[in-house]
Write a protein that holds these residues in place. Structure first.
Motif, PDB file in Angstrom:
ATOM      1  N   GLU A  51       0.817  -1.201   0.000  1.00 33.23           N
ATOM      2  CA  GLU A  51       0.000   0.000   0.000  1.00 33.23           C
ATOM      3  C   GLU A  51       0.858   1.262   0.000  1.00 33.23           C
ATOM      4  O   GLU A  51       1.819   1.382   0.748  1.00 33.23           O
TER       5      GLU A  51
ATOM      6  N   ASN B 292      -6.786  -8.877  -0.443  1.00 34.53           N
ATOM      7  CA  ASN B 292      -7.238  -8.099  -1.600  1.00 34.53           C
ATOM      8  C   ASN B 292      -6.342  -6.885  -1.798  1.00 34.53           C
ATOM      9  O   ASN B 292      -5.800  -6.321  -0.841  1.00 34.53           O
TER      10      ASN B 292
ATOM     11  N   GLY C 246      -5.064  -1.381   0.171  1.00 36.23           N
ATOM     12  CA  GLY C 246      -5.327  -2.710   0.710  1.00 36.23           C
ATOM     13  C   GLY C 246      -4.050  -3.368   1.210  1.00 36.23           C
ATOM     14  O   GLY C 246      -2.965  -2.810   1.133  1.00 36.23           O
TER      15      GLY C 246
END
Length: 108
Positions: A35, A60, A100
Motif C-alpha cells: 500500500e 485483496n 489494501g
C-alpha cells in the motif's frame, strides 16, 4: 635473467588475480509493492511499455493509476493470488496508488 622473468611473471599473475571483479546480474527479480503512492521511478517501470500486474498475497489489493491532471486512467481490484491483469501504458508523469493489504508485482 631467468629469475627476473620468473619473478615478473609471478608478480603480474598476482596483480591481475587480486583485481578481479565479480559481476552478478539480477534477472527477472520481481519486487513486491504494498500500500502506498508510487511514481514510475519508484516502481522501476519504463514509460510506454505494456505491463501486467498481479496480486501475490492472501489479501485483496486495489490499484489506481492517475495521470498528471489527477484523472483516473485505470482502476483494478485484485483478488488474492490473482492472475496477471494488463495495464494501459503508463507515462512518467502518472502516479500509481496501491490500496489494501495485497502485495502487487509488475511484469511485462
Amino acid at each position: 635473467m631467468k629469475k627476473f622473468l620468473t619473478l615478473s611473471s609471478i608478480f603480474l599473475l598476482l596483480l591481475f588475480s587480486i583485481n578481479t571483479i565479480t559481476a552478478v546480474a539480477q534477472v527477472n527479480q520481481s519486487k513486491r509493492f504494498k500500500e502506498g503512492f508510487y511514481s514510475m521511478n519508484d516502481l522501476g517501470l519504463l514509460e510506454n511499455v505494456s505491463y501486467k500486474v498481479e496480486n501475490v498475497s492472501n489479501y485483496n489489493g486495489f490499484l489506481v493509476v492517475f495521470d498528471s491532471e489527477q484523472k483516473i486512467q485505470q482502476a483494478i481490484s485484485l483478488e488474492p493470488h490473482s492472475t496477471k491483469h494488463p495495464l494501459k501504458t503508463i507515462r512518467n508523469t502518472d502516479r500509481v496508488v496501491i490500496l489494501g493489504q495485497g502485495e502487487l508485482i509488475f511484469s511485462y
